[in-house]
Design a protein around this motif. Structure first.
Motif, PDB file in Angstrom:
ATOM      1  N   ASP A 518     -84.707 -49.685  -8.985  1.00  0.00           N
ATOM      2  CA  ASP A 518     -85.393 -50.541 -10.128  1.00  0.00           C
ATOM      3  C   ASP A 518     -86.939 -50.854  -9.495  1.00  0.00           C
ATOM      4  OD1 ASP A 518     -83.030 -50.675 -11.496  1.00  0.00           O
ATOM      5  OD2 ASP A 518     -82.527 -52.779 -10.966  1.00  0.00           O
ATOM      6  N   GLU A 667     -94.725 -55.400 -17.514  1.00  0.00           N
ATOM      7  CA  GLU A 667     -94.382 -54.354 -16.774  1.00  0.00           C
ATOM      8  C   GLU A 667     -94.155 -53.100 -17.426  1.00  0.00           C
ATOM      9  OE1 GLU A 667     -90.377 -55.812 -14.733  1.00  0.00           O
ATOM     10  OE2 GLU A 667     -91.861 -57.151 -14.894  1.00  0.00           O
ATOM     11  N   GLU A 668     -92.897 -53.070 -18.421  1.00  0.00           N
ATOM     12  CA  GLU A 668     -92.748 -51.815 -19.166  1.00  0.00           C
ATOM     13  C   GLU A 668     -93.968 -51.193 -19.727  1.00  0.00           C
ATOM     14  OE1 GLU A 668     -89.903 -50.125 -18.728  1.00  0.00           O
ATOM     15  OE2 GLU A 668     -89.529 -51.361 -16.993  1.00  0.00           O
ATOM     16  N   LYS A 669     -94.729 -51.905 -20.476  1.00  0.00           N
ATOM     17  CA  LYS A 669     -95.804 -51.423 -21.204  1.00  0.00           C
ATOM     18  C   LYS A 669     -96.882 -50.647 -20.077  1.00  0.00           C
ATOM     19  CE  LYS A 669     -96.158 -54.530 -25.156  1.00  0.00           C
ATOM     20  NZ  LYS A 669     -96.768 -55.535 -25.875  1.00  0.00           N
ATOM     21  N   TYR A 671     -95.974 -49.368 -17.086  1.00  0.00           N
ATOM     22  CA  TYR A 671     -95.143 -48.254 -16.447  1.00  0.00           C
ATOM     23  C   TYR A 671     -95.485 -47.219 -17.664  1.00  0.00           C
ATOM     24  CZ  TYR A 671     -93.974 -50.821 -12.473  1.00  0.00           C
ATOM     25  OH  TYR A 671     -93.509 -51.657 -11.165  1.00  0.00           O
ATOM     26  N   ARG A 682     -95.989 -44.573 -14.491  1.00  0.00           N
ATOM     27  CA  ARG A 682     -94.697 -45.277 -13.744  1.00  0.00           C
ATOM     28  C   ARG A 682     -94.499 -44.721 -12.327  1.00  0.00           C
ATOM     29  NH1 ARG A 682     -90.324 -47.777 -15.725  1.00  0.00           N
ATOM     30  NH2 ARG A 682     -90.813 -47.186 -17.858  1.00  0.00           N
TER      31      ARG A 682
END
Length: 859
Positions: A518, A667-669, A671, A682
């Motif tokens: 993760d 964070e997901e945007k 990566y 990412r």
């Protein structure tokens, strides 16, 4: 000015001298009185060259001896003031060193008998009548008049900063003008006053003067009233932009800066450096800005063509002049005095503070007389007069605990001065200030866009919220303690997970746990995870602070809090806290230092920092841009990053390696975004983090512990990790994942506040007492189906605060988002954001119609 100023320099540097202008005031009426003529003969007997009459018979000028030492200059200024005070007090008079004096006696057309003054009166009429003003002029030696003109040009962009530091004339004919230097407004009415014209040399200057005299605009060359000019009689350049100063320190500061500007300009002239280019209109606008707000409002950086906070403007000036100040031996004195001036505020602010305390202009004159005499001023709490017929608070009825008004309708002592000042401004004045507020916010691009309104201004109520120094000290200690607890929890959950094994935190409170691979598990051990936290606190119905929520992902609000301060300071200069207010502009420096303290060892002594943003469509983009600018670092969208072949993250435009990124994007945007070459970030970004080559802050995965399901256990975790009792209370909260607590929530849903554990921005909240039967049925059904997704909190009475409605003040619910920075020296930034709920609501979030207030932490 004393003859013989142009002489050889001494150990302190180039020779300089000062002309100070003073008002004479009657100590009974506190009015300026035309009694200078009766004192001139006695003053001449004491020092024939030191005193002179001015245009107005209530104003007298002193001339210091020429000197090369600021120490000697100070001593001479004190000597002249003492002589003047001694003779004045024998006649029941006081002496005031300020740009204006609030109270004036006699006819405005009175002038000192003198053929030149009489000619000026006949020619200029109103301009002469208005000259009940005093300035400080500094003469500095120059080699020749060509050098003097060069000094004018090189100094011009910096002169407004000197005006801001000297601003001392907020009151004019018994009224608050809304300006820190009303003297500047009166002075600039003269046709030959204002910023120096762009000129090449002395011949160019002389041609201009000849044209002005020939045009009839001025009657003699002595009427050139540029903010800086070559002297008509001596080999000096003369600084004229500044208000008179009540304190000798204020004069010494201006004199030291004037000499450094002069030596800088002389050296530039001798080295043949080109003169700076600037728009005269912008320079005039910069002077207007400085006159408007002094060092209590933003100033114009003429060379950078932007607004900057006063602290930065003064530091830029000091940096610009450091070599010249050090060469003259003035650096320590001048830099210390400049920073003290920022801390104490302008004389204009101190006068308004005194007026707020006493409610009388006589009290302001007493302050000015005492400061001019050199008496130390002690903060004494003076009574504020009651408002006989309040308008703004006439119908004020708080539903519960109100921070400004008690249950009997009496204004609390902390707010007494503010309410008095607001009543004097009145509803009409506040409406006018709101128009100025909107213009200021648009000029700053201070938007908080919504889907239906892309140019929505960030909502700001002009009535500041006050927090006493005692309250802030206690609150800060509790906030730092809570942030340390949450950081310890993050470290534990990414390590031993002792809190789960020991039963302090139930596993059901966590929606997930980190797994190998993760993003959050790739952060090197020991690295600070929640470097910046935004902790939401409220004041309850008994005036006690309680934590409402924890935000550890990408909390927003720092920039908006700073901008709120600057807007309010700019459009409401007449509102000055008697105790003084902690400077919010220091926040970015603390934030920057904390971020850089997390740089990986490979970064060396000069780590590179950037702010990462999703871009202009992000609702908080204004803040991202502001913080990047304030910290002096690049603002990058993901496409502004370039990943090199060896996996190094760099700034695409410059190629510089990125060591630390302040993440203001999900964070997901981040990566999933491509870099400048289209490569998905990412893998290279996570590799750089895990290998210790790059710090991404706040770290990914902090949502693990700021979910609301963890909230009920933080107090117990404080004892578990820190061995300390929690300093701040929280709100009684039920974890719906536990069956017995779920049953209680379902039974009392109409009296509780239901919150999604991962919600933010107020989304998904159901306030039981305000919900319809249908909304409660739907909430109960979803709660039974997804109990672990919710917590419920007791509905508490949250404090209210006066908020302007357009006609009066009304109580509105407020909370406070405070920002804690960990790192080497954990601290709470001096930039808390007060958020305001709409009428009849408890939800303060801006995305749900809430607004904000400037938060004043009192000294």
């Amino acid at each position: 000015m004393a003859e013989g100023l142009a002489g050889p320099g001494g150990a302190g540097g180039v020779v300089l001298g000062v002309e100070e202008e003073f008002h004479l005031v009657d100590l009974d009426s506190r009015c300026a009185v035309p009694r200078v003529p009766e004192m001139l003969d006695e003053l001449a007997a004491l020092d024939a060259d030191a005193f002179a009459a001015e245009l107005k018979p209530s104003i007298i000028e002193t001339n210091s001896d020429p000197t090369s030492s600021l120490t000697d200059l100070r001593a001479d200024l004190v000597r002249l003031r003492r002589m003047l005070f001694s003779l004045a007090e024998d006649r029941g008079l006081g002496v005031v060193g300020a740009g204006s004096v609030p109270l004036v006696e006699g006819s405005p057309s009175d002038i000192t008998p003198n053929p030149r003054y009489e000619r000026m009166r006949d020619e200029y009429q109103m301009l002469v009548f208005e000259q009940q003003i005093c300035g400080t002029q500094v003469h500095v030696d120059v080699p020749d008049r060509d050098a003097a003109v060069a000094v004018m040009q090189h100094s011009a962009p910096w002169l407004p900063v000197l005006l801001a530091l000297s601003a001392s004339s907020p009151f004019w004919h018994s009224e608050d003008t809304g300006y820190a230097s009303s003297r500047t407004l009166a002075w600039h009415r003269w046709p030959t006053a204002g910023p120096p014209a762009p000129l090449r040399d002395a011949a160019d200057y002389d041609a201009l003067i000849e044209d002005l005299v020939r045009s009839g605009t001025m009657s003699d060359p002595g009427m050139v009233y540029f903010d800086m000019r070559p002297s008509a009689h001596q080999k000096t350049v003369e600084l004229r932009i500044c208000d008179a100063s009540p304190t000798v320190d204020g004069v010494v500061l201006i004199a030291g800066l004037a000499r450094a500007l002069t030596t800088y300009g002389i050296r530039a002239h001798l080295e043949g450096r080109p003169q700076p280019r600037y728009r005269p209109e912008l320079l005039r606008a910069a002077s207007w800005r400085a006159a408007r707000s002094g060092v209590e409002g933003d100033l114009v950086d003429v060379t950078g063509r932007e607004l900057v906070p006063p602290s930065r403007a003064v530091r830029m000036l000091l940096d610009h002049l450091r070599d010249d100040l050090e060469e003259a031996g003035d650096w320590d004195v001048v830099s210390d005095l400049a920073l003290q001036a920022l801390d104490k505020g302008s004389s204009a602010a101190r006068q308004r503070q005194r007026f707020a305390r006493t409610g009388t202009l006589e009290g302001v004159v007493d302050l000015l007389v005492a400061e001019t005499r050199g008496e130390p001023q002690v903060d004494v709490v003076l009574p504020v007069p009651e408002v006989a017929a309040p308008v703004l608070l006439g119908g004020y009825h708080p539903p519960s605990y109100d921070e400004a008004v008690d249950t009997d309708g009496h204004v609390r002592p902390t707010y007494a001065w503010m309410v008095s000042a607001l009543e004097r401004i009145g509803p009409g004045g506040l409406l006018a200030h709101e128009k100025s507020r909107d213009a200021e916010q648009r000029a700053r691009s201070m938007f908080f866009p919504q889907p239906d309104d892309p140019e929505r201004l960030f909502p700001l109520d002009l009535i500041p919220r006050l927090i006493t120094a005692q309250d802030w000290a206690g609150l800060s200690a509790g906030l730092v303690q809570r942030a340390r607890t949450l950081e310890a929890l993050l470290q534990d959950l990414h390590g031993e997970r002792a809190c789960l094994a020991d039963g302090v935190l139930p596993r059901a409170a966590l929606r997930w746990l980190p797994e190998p691979g993760d993003a959050s598990s790739l952060v090197p051990a020991g690295a600070t995870r929640a470097l910046i936290s935004g902790l939401d606190v409220v004041c309850d119905g008994e005036g006690r602070w309680k934590v409402l929520e924890d935000n550890l992902r990408i909390p927003s609000g720092i920039g908006y809090a700073m901008a709120d301060r600057r807007v309010v300071r700019s459009v409401l200069p007449e509102l000055q806290a008697p105790e003084g207010v902690v400077d919010s502009d220091e926040g970015p420096a603390v934030l920057r230092a904390a971020l850089l303290s997390c740089a990986p060892p490979a970064a060396g002594d000069d780590p590179s920092l950037v702010v990462l943003t999703e871009g202009p469509h992000d609702s908080a983009y204004f803040e991202h841009a502001m913080l990047a600018e304030e910290m002096g670092v690049p603002l990058l969208e993901p496409s502004g990053i370039r990943v090199t072949d060896d996996g190094t993250l760099t700034v695409a435009v410059t190629g510089r390696r990125i060591d630390v990124a302040y993440r203001r994007i999900d964070e997901e945007k981040l990566y999933a975004s491509p870099d400048a070459d289209g490569r998905t970030l990412r893998d290279p970004m996570q590799a750089a983090v895990s290998e210790g080559r790059f710090a991404l802050l706040n770290t990914p995965g902090n949502g693990l512990v700021d979910d609301k399901a963890v909230y009920p256990y933080v107090r117990a975790l404080t004892e578990y990790y820190l061995g300390e009792k929690a300093l701040l209370d929280d709100v009684t909260t039920y974890s719906c994942a536990e069956p017995d607590q779920l049953a209680h929530v379902l039974e009392h849903l109409d009296t509780l506040v239901l919150k999604p554990v991962d919600g933010y921005g107020g989304a998904g909240i159901v306030i039981g007492r305000d919900a319809s039967e249908q909304e409660l049925r739907e909430a109960a059904a979803d709660l039974r189906a997804n109990p672990a997704s919710y917590v419920a909190q007791e509905t508490i009475e949250i404090s209210t605060h006066p908020t302007f409605t357009g006609a009066d003040l009304a109580p509105r619910v407020v909370d406070l988002r405070a920002f804690v920075v960990l790192g080497d020296a954990p601290a709470v930034l001096p930039t808390p954001l007060t958020r305001v709920a709409p009428a009849g609501s408890l939800v303060v979030n801006s995305s749900r119609g809430g607004g904000s207030k400037d938060t004043w932490i009192l000294r």
